[in-house]
Design a protein around this motif. Sequence first.
Motif, PDB file in Angstrom:
ATOM      1  N   ILE A   1      -4.908  -5.543  -5.468  1.00 55.07           N
ATOM      2  CA  ILE A   1      -4.347  -4.926  -4.260  1.00 55.07           C
ATOM      3  C   ILE A   1      -4.869  -3.504  -4.093  1.00 55.07           C
ATOM      4  N   LEU A   2      -4.934  -2.779  -5.204  1.00 56.27           N
ATOM      5  CA  LEU A   2      -5.415  -1.398  -5.139  1.00 56.27           C
ATOM      6  C   LEU A   2      -6.880  -1.329  -4.720  1.00 56.27           C
ATOM      7  N   LYS A   3      -7.633  -2.337  -5.102  1.00 56.84           N
ATOM      8  CA  LYS A   3      -9.036  -2.384  -4.720  1.00 56.84           C
ATOM      9  C   LYS A   3      -9.155  -2.471  -3.196  1.00 56.84           C
ATOM     10  N   VAL A   4      -8.355  -3.324  -2.598  1.00 54.19           N
ATOM     11  CA  VAL A   4      -8.352  -3.468  -1.135  1.00 54.19           C
ATOM     12  C   VAL A   4      -7.855  -2.173  -0.495  1.00 54.19           C
ATOM     13  N   TYR A   5      -6.802  -1.608  -1.081  1.00 56.65           N
ATOM     14  CA  TYR A   5      -6.235  -0.357  -0.559  1.00 56.65           C
ATOM     15  C   TYR A   5      -7.277   0.757  -0.566  1.00 56.65           C
ATOM     16  N   LEU A   6      -7.968   0.915  -1.690  1.00 55.76           N
ATOM     17  CA  LEU A   6      -8.953   1.983  -1.821  1.00 55.76           C
ATOM     18  C   LEU A   6     -10.119   1.768  -0.866  1.00 55.76           C
ATOM     19  N   LYS A   7     -10.501   0.526  -0.682  1.00 57.44           N
ATOM     20  CA  LYS A   7     -11.586   0.188   0.243  1.00 57.44           C
ATOM     21  C   LYS A   7     -11.177   0.600   1.656  1.00 57.44           C
ATOM     22  N   ASN A   8      -9.953   0.246   2.033  1.00 56.59           N
ATOM     23  CA  ASN A   8      -9.421   0.600   3.352  1.00 56.59           C
ATOM     24  C   ASN A   8      -9.352   2.106   3.560  1.00 56.59           C
ATOM     25  N   SER A   9      -8.830   2.816   2.543  1.00 58.35           N
ATOM     26  CA  SER A   9      -8.645   4.252   2.724  1.00 58.35           C
ATOM     27  C   SER A   9      -9.980   4.988   2.729  1.00 58.35           C
ATOM     28  N   ASN A  10     -10.996   4.424   2.073  1.00 59.54           N
ATOM     29  CA  ASN A  10     -12.320   5.043   2.096  1.00 59.54           C
ATOM     30  C   ASN A  10     -13.005   4.864   3.455  1.00 59.54           C
ATOM     31  N   ASN A  11     -12.621   3.781   4.137  1.00 56.80           N
ATOM     32  CA  ASN A  11     -13.236   3.491   5.435  1.00 56.80           C
ATOM     33  C   ASN A  11     -12.647   4.311   6.574  1.00 56.80           C
ATOM     34  N   GLN A  12     -11.491   4.921   6.311  1.00 62.00           N
ATOM     35  CA  GLN A  12     -10.799   5.630   7.403  1.00 62.00           C
ATOM     36  C   GLN A  12     -11.424   6.975   7.707  1.00 62.00           C
TER      37      GLN A  12
ATOM     38  N   PHE B   1       0.830  -1.204   0.000  1.00 63.08           N
ATOM     39  CA  PHE B   1       0.000   0.000   0.000  1.00 63.08           C
ATOM     40  C   PHE B   1       0.869   1.261   0.000  1.00 63.08           C
ATOM     41  N   PRO B   2       0.549   2.206  -0.875  1.00 57.65           N
ATOM     42  CA  PRO B   2       1.304   3.470  -0.859  1.00 57.65           C
ATOM     43  C   PRO B   2       0.794   4.387   0.257  1.00 57.65           C
ATOM     44  N   ASP B   3       1.605   5.350   0.639  1.00 60.27           N
ATOM     45  CA  ASP B   3       1.138   6.367   1.592  1.00 60.27           C
ATOM     46  C   ASP B   3       0.166   7.316   0.904  1.00 60.27           C
ATOM     47  N   LEU B   4       0.420   7.563  -0.362  1.00 63.08           N
ATOM     48  CA  LEU B   4      -0.450   8.450  -1.141  1.00 63.08           C
ATOM     49  C   LEU B   4      -0.720   7.810  -2.500  1.00 63.08           C
ATOM     50  N   TYR B   5      -1.914   8.040  -3.022  1.00 68.70           N
ATOM     51  CA  TYR B   5      -2.237   7.540  -4.359  1.00 68.70           C
ATOM     52  C   TYR B   5      -2.875   8.697  -5.117  1.00 68.70           C
ATOM     53  N   VAL B   6      -2.208   9.148  -6.164  1.00 66.97           N
ATOM     54  CA  VAL B   6      -2.671  10.346  -6.876  1.00 66.97           C
ATOM     55  C   VAL B   6      -2.737  10.082  -8.387  1.00 66.97           C
ATOM     56  N   ASP B   7      -3.399  10.998  -9.077  1.00 68.68           N
ATOM     57  CA  ASP B   7      -3.592  10.815 -10.522  1.00 68.68           C
ATOM     58  C   ASP B   7      -2.297  10.933 -11.321  1.00 68.68           C
ATOM     59  N   SER B   8      -1.428  11.863 -10.903  1.00 64.53           N
ATOM     60  CA  SER B   8      -0.185  12.050 -11.654  1.00 64.53           C
ATOM     61  C   SER B   8       0.813  12.791 -10.773  1.00 64.53           C
ATOM     62  N   ILE B   9       2.029  12.929 -11.287  1.00 64.59           N
ATOM     63  CA  ILE B   9       3.058  13.657 -10.525  1.00 64.59           C
ATOM     64  C   ILE B   9       2.665  15.123 -10.317  1.00 64.59           C
ATOM     65  N   TYR B  10       1.737  15.596 -11.156  1.00 63.69           N
ATOM     66  CA  TYR B  10       1.298  17.000 -11.035  1.00 63.69           C
ATOM     67  C   TYR B  10       0.222  17.161  -9.952  1.00 63.69           C
ATOM     68  N   HIS B  11      -0.216  16.055  -9.377  1.00 65.27           N
ATOM     69  CA  HIS B  11      -1.242  16.091  -8.334  1.00 65.27           C
ATOM     70  C   HIS B  11      -0.673  15.796  -6.938  1.00 65.27           C
ATOM     71  N   ILE B  12       0.631  15.681  -6.845  1.00 64.02           N
ATOM     72  CA  ILE B  12       1.246  15.362  -5.549  1.00 64.02           C
ATOM     73  C   ILE B  12       1.276  16.620  -4.667  1.00 64.02           C
TER      74      ILE B  12
END
Length: 168
Positions: A157-168, A6-17
């Motif tokens: 893996i990303l599906k699980v990650y996104l599910k987790n981060s949405n629940n936080q 799991f990443p600490d951050l997940y963004v659309d592109s380097i321009y969205h960091i």
Amino acid sequence: MLKRFFPDLYVDSIYHIPYETLKKNQIKGLVFDIDNTLVPFDVATGDQRLVTHFKELTRLGFQICLVSNNSEERVTIFNQDLQVEAIHKAQKPLRRSFKKAMKLLKTNPKTTAIIGDQVFTDVWGGNRIGMTTVLVRPVVDRDEWITKIKRGLEKKILKVYLKNSNNQ
Ligand SMILES: [Mg+2]
């Protein structure tokens, strides 16, 4: 169990960091993957937007190192317009090249972020060494055959990650 991917951050592109936030969190070194993070894997060099972006990041006080599993030729040509530190044939997710990058940038895992498009090389490698990990969406859908194989599992893996981060 899956957390290592799991990443600490997940963004659309380097321009969205959120670079200012990274800076506030003491990040001084940025380690960038090249292929499908900065440019499509089959495009030799970055565009003007990327060159300007890197200049801006340098102005903000960040040190930059490219860390790519690709060849010396690929990395050298790509880096011609950017002129930042660069490591080729990095063998991510092995720790060695991450250590080398931090040596070049004079940073440590707490002050370094890895930015890349792949869970099993960039994110896993960064997490193994304790860096901040930023996953970006691949800039194009095209992938090298070896990457294509990994994308299916990555999606799960990303599906699980996104599910987790949405629940936080
Ligand atoms: Mg990549």
